[in-house]
Every structure is written in structure tokens, then in C-alpha cells.
Design an enzyme around this catalytic site. Structure first.
Site, PDB file in Angstrom:
ATOM      1  CE1 TYR A   1      -3.607   2.723   0.364  1.00  0.00           C
ATOM      2  CE2 TYR A   1      -2.339   3.546   2.299  1.00  0.00           C
ATOM      3  CZ  TYR A   1      -3.448   3.609   1.175  1.00  0.00           C
ATOM      4  OH  TYR A   1      -4.175   4.805   1.287  1.00  0.00           O
TER       5      TYR A   1
ATOM      6  N   GLY B   1      -6.672   4.848  -0.695  1.00  0.00           N
ATOM      7  CA  GLY B   1      -7.964   4.687  -0.177  1.00  0.00           C
ATOM      8  C   GLY B   1      -8.682   3.685  -0.803  1.00  0.00           C
TER       9      GLY B   1
ATOM     10  CG  HIS C   1      -5.313  13.769  -2.273  1.00  0.00           C
ATOM     11  ND1 HIS C   1      -5.574  12.798  -3.302  1.00  0.00           N
ATOM     12  CD2 HIS C   1      -5.398  13.124  -1.309  1.00  0.00           C
ATOM     13  CE1 HIS C   1      -5.893  11.691  -3.066  1.00  0.00           C
ATOM     14  NE2 HIS C   1      -5.754  11.413  -1.786  1.00  0.00           N
TER      15      HIS C   1
ATOM     16  CG  ASN D   1      -1.613   9.580   5.495  1.00  0.00           C
ATOM     17  OD1 ASN D   1      -2.539   9.616   6.058  1.00  0.00           O
ATOM     18  ND2 ASN D   1      -1.586   8.318   4.523  1.00  0.00           N
TER      19      ASN D   1
ATOM     20  NE  ARG E   1     -18.201  34.282  47.194  1.00  0.00           N
ATOM     21  CZ  ARG E   1     -19.365  33.658  47.515  1.00  0.00           C
ATOM     22  NH1 ARG E   1     -19.022  32.553  47.732  1.00  0.00           N
ATOM     23  NH2 ARG E   1     -20.507  34.213  46.968  1.00  0.00           N
TER      24      ARG E   1
END
Length: 516
Positions: free
Chosen positions: A56, A63, A86, A199, A287
Site C-alpha cells: 500500500y 484509499g 488532493h 498523511n 470570588r
């Protein structure tokens, strides 16, 4: 540009390094260890690329298209194509400091030796930073999973000499022209390199680191403004006693109480709560300031732990392991970072809310214990700071909307392969807006509280020395004191710049000593 140099190695990047490169133009240099690690990991990728079995990111699609084996003659095209396709961001340009942080943090991961990128690609990334070339990155395009994909793709596109980038002179030009002008050769991507450049969680992490730096200043500033408001309202500093906070030992609470107590040392205004209109206790917004500010401080500390872990991480998919394996993983999921980004937006909204409540109290003659309505010079003829509080309230209202968590959302992508995403980029973007708003809110409280303290001083009550230092420095910075109505926006802008720059903290520390 600052000539300070940040050395990028196989480990050890700090939040200070990120801020130095992103905001102050620090130079970047690859260590010898990083170059060696890059070369070693690249040998592993090259060996896998030569094998017939698909790996891969090396010899497959991406994807939902990971099932296709890519032949050697198409792999360079594959890496170019992933960057081009992309780089699909839309919307306004992202700020220069965010893009520089994004680039630097991606370089940090690449230099870890777990991505398989060649040393010359990493060096070109450093060269871009050092030349002041900033890719044009757009607001929309990241789901915070599989990394900040579109933003990182626009950065990788510039490495290839494509797309648009901003030069050191601020002019946007074609990236190829800018690289040529600075003697930088565009990279020719090889197996896995396009994917490795895209990535990561670098965008959201960079924004987290810078938000933490800004919020540290704003929390200390808010301790100071809370003390000024307490003083102006003739409140009691007894609630700040260390023994009271020791029995509820949240660290941030003790720090905030100590900051306020040091601010109020020697004040002639505190302790008058039993005078003309006796009060057993001050209102919650006065306070409980250490409890609210302190809880926010503890949240910052937790977020800093998460940021530190992420800075020590190598986020990529697949990753190259020291034993030679290249393994797919899910480390690119932005959930850890997204959650703390949302958490910070929540505490920032609450800090803004309590600041606004004190401001409103200072302006209301029924609750301000003798101060003029709206701190006006001649109430009725003058409106004083009435509308400054409106502006502050509008900012608080927006911060409440920004506190809605982005990380609770998810939307499936990539044909349902990427079916759960973090939305961490969106969480980071809204946090930046929240931090900007918080600076303005703190500035309005500062402006109101210093005016109120000066009005008390005109009555013969002597403010604390630290309060006097804050007033004097703010006035010197251009935010004027009490008097008839005038054009108010410039005064508020001066107060905002004063707070943002850390000048409020710097003004009081010669009196109080270092504040945490």
C-alpha cells in the site's frame, strides 16, 4: 527573519520550535542523524518497490482505490497525481503562520525515518521554509483523518513547483517562479513520497501548539484583570488565601489565586466590602475567579501533554519500521488532537463569560458599590463604556457557539473506506477564532477595570502598586483613562494589542515577580 536555527532530528521537536519557525521565521536544518534515517528508510521502500507483491502506498492506489496494483512505469505519475488531485481546498487562504507550522511539522515527521521519503525531498522542504516561501492553503479540505489531506497537498504541490505560493515579500506568485527565483529545484516524487507528504495531523497540531502559547498569556492576563476588577469593586482578597486553595488542590486554581493575591498586595481598595453597603461575600464572578481560571489552566496543561505526545509521534500510513516492515496503521486519525482542541474552545468560552460578567458589574451602578453608571464622566450626557460591554457580550456569545465540539461530528468519505473522521482541522480553525475573541474580551475587562480603579483613586483610595503599573502601561500604550465620551474603538484596539503582545503581564511583573 530571525537567524535562530531549529535542528530537525529523529526526535526532540518542541512546542517552542514550532512557534519559532511558524511565527518568527527561525531557520530549519536537518541533522546528520535525520539524513541517515531518511536514507535507511528509503532503502527499505526501494527494495519493496522492486518486488512483485503489492504494498500500500508504494505500488497500489490509495484509499478506496487501494486494490489496484500499479506497474513501475506508472508510479511516479501515481505520486504526482495524488498530490494534484488532493490539492482540492476551497475558501479563504489560511494564515501564513499556520502553513509554516504545517510544513515544519510534516518535515519533522518525514525526518523521523518512518516515512520512506528521500533525504533530498526533506531538504527541499527545509529550503522552502528557509526561503520564506509559503504555499497557498485554503480553509476547507481537511476532515482530520488520513491527515490534513488537502492542506498538506497544497504544500506538496509547491514542492513540485506547481500551484501558487506566497513569497517572502507577501506577493502570491506561481510556485515554480518562486522556487526558481530562490534557486530551489522542484522535487520529482517517487514511490510512496506523495502519500507520505499528505498523511499527517500537522495542521491541527500546529494550530494547537500556537493556541496553547496564546492561551498561556491570556490566562495570566485574565488573572490580572480579575484582580483589577476585584479591587475596583472594593472586594475582599481574603478568598485568595493559600490555605483556602490548599484544601481543594487543583494546581491551576492555586496558581491563579497566587497571581491575584500578588497583584493585590498593598491595595488600599480591598477589604471595603463591609463599608456603606455591607457584603458578606463577593459575587461569584469575583470570588470564584481562581476556580474558573484555574480549571482552564489545568485544561491547558492536559492539552500540552497531548501536544507533546503528538510532537513525539511519526504520523504516516503506511510507516517504515526499523525491522524493515512497511505496515498500514490508523495513526493518522486526529481524535486525540481534536478532542483537546474542542476542550480548549470550551474553557476559553467560559473564561470569556466570567470576564464579561465582571465588566457588566463594574458598569452597573446598582452592583458597582459607588462607581458612576457605566463609568461615565457625566452619566446621561455621557454613555461611558455602555457599548464596550455590548461588544464584549457579542464576542462572548460567539465564543459559546464556537464551543460546540467539532469532534463530535463525523462524515464518511472515500466511498465509505474512510467512514469515521475526527474533524480536528475544523476544531483547530474555530479555536483560533475563539482565542482571537478571548483576547478582545480580556482587553475590554482590562479597559473597564483600569478606568474604575482610576476613579477610585480619584476618591482618595490607593490602588495596589501592581495595579498602578498596569494602568500606567496601558495609558502609555494609547488606551486613555476616564473622561468625557470619545471615539472608543481606538482605545479598545490599543487595549487588545496590549493584551495580545503580553504587555499587561510584562507591566506588572516588575512589581509582582514572575506570574505563572
Amino acid at each position: 527573519m530571525d537567524m535562530h536555527t531549529v535542528v530537525v532530528g529523529t526526535s526532540g521537536t518542541t512546542a517552542e520550535d514550532v512557534v519559532a519557525v511558524a511565527r518568527h521565521g527561525a531557520r530549519v536544518e536537518l541533522s546528520t542523524a535525520a539524513v541517515d534515517a531518511l536514507a535507511a528508510a528509503r532503502l527499505i521502500v526501494d527494495a519493496l518497490a522492486a518486488k512483485p507483491e503489492p504494498v500500500y502506498g508504494v505500488s497500489t492506489g490509495f484509499g478506496a482505490l487501494a486494490g489496484r496494483h500499479i506497474s513501475p512505469d506508472l508510479r511516479a505519475r501515481l505520486q504526482r497525481n495524488i498530490v494534484r488531485s488532493h490539492a482540492a481546498g476551497m475558501g479563504p487562504r489560511v494564515e501564513r503562520e499556520v502553513v509554516r507550522a504545517l510544513m515544519f511539522l510534516r518535515l519533522k515527521t518525514v525526518a523521523s525515518g518512518h516515512t520512506g521519503v528521500r533525504p533530498e525531498v526533506a531538504q527541499t522542504m527545509a529550503d522552502l521554509l528557509n526561503a520564506g516561501i509559503t504555499p497557498v492553503v485554503h480553509e476547507y479540505g481537511s476532515l482530520g483523518c488520513s491527515g490534513d489531506l488537502a492542506p498538506l497537498s497544497h504544500c506538496a504541490l509547491t514542492l513540485m513547483g506547481e500551484g501558487d505560493a506566497e513569497g517572502p515579500d507577501g506577493e502570491v506568485r506561481p510556485a515554480g517562479e518562486l522556487l526558481a527565483a530562490h534557486g530551489i529545484t522542484p522535487v520529482e516524487l517517487r514511490e510512496k513520497e506523495g502519500l507520505a507528504l499528505l498523511n499527517g495531523t500537522d495542521g491541527m497540531l500546529g494550530m494547537l501548539v500556537m493556541a496553547l502559547a496564546d492561551l498561556r498569556n491570556l490566562y495570566t492576563s485574565a488573572d490580572i484583570t480579575a484582580a483589577l476588577s476585584l479591587e475596583a469593586l472594593l472586594g475582599t482578597d481574603k478568598v485568595l488565601a493559600p490555605e483556602l486553595h490548599a484544601i481543594r488542590p487543583h494546581p491551576g486554581q492555586g496558581v491563579s489565586a497566587d497571581n491575584m493575591l500578588r497583584m493585590l498586595a498593598g491595595s488600599g481598595l480591598t477589604g471595603h466590602h463591609q463599608d456603606d453597603a455591607p457584603r458578606v461575600q463577593d459575587a461569584y464572578s469575583v470570588r470564584c475567579a481562581p476556580q474558573v481560571n484555574g480549571a482552564g489552566r489545568d485544561t491547558l496543561d492536559y492539552a500540552a501533554v497531548v501536544a507533546g505526545r503528538e510532537l513525539a509521534s511519526s504520523v504516516d500510513n503506511p510507516v517504515v519500521l526499523p525491522d524493515g516492515r512497511v505496515e498500514s496503521n490508523g495513526n493518522f486519525h486526529g481524535a486525540p488532537v481534536a478532542y483537546v482542541l474542542d476542550f480548549l474552545a470550551i474553557v476559553a468560552a467560559d473564561l470569556g463569560s466570567i470576564c464579561e460578567r465582571r465588566t457588566d458589574r463594574l458598569l452597573d451602578k446598582n452592583r458597582s458599590h459607588g462607581l458612576p453608571p457605566f463609568l461615565a464622566d457625566d452619566a446621561g450626557v455621557d454613555s461611558g463604556l455602555m457599548i464596550a460591554q455590548y461588544t464584549q457580550a457579542a464576542l462572548v456569545s460567539e465564543m459559546k457557539r464556537l464551543a460546540v465540539p467539532a469532534s463530535a461530528d463525523s462524515i464518511p468519505s472515500s466511498a465509505m473506506q474512510e467512514d469515521h473522521v475526527s474533524m480536528g482541522w475544523s476544531a483547530a480553525r474555530k479555536l483560533r477564532t475563539a482565542v482571537d475573541n478571548l483576547a478582545r474580551i480580556v482587553a475590554v475587562e482590562l479597559y473597564a477595570a483600569t478606568r474604575a480603579v482610576e476613579l477610585r483613586a480619584a476618591e482618595g483610595l490607593v490602588p495596589a502598586a501592581a495595579s498602578q503599573a498596569a494602568v500606567a502601561a496601558l495609558r502609555a500604550a494609547g488606551a486613555q483613562g476616564p473622561g468625557p465620551d470619545r471615539y472608543l474603538a481606538p482605545d479598545l484596539a490599543a487595549a487588545e494589542a496590549f493584551v495580545r503582545a503580553g504587555s499587561l503581564v510584562a507591566a506588572v511583573e516588575p512589581v509582582t515577580g514572575p506570574l505563572a
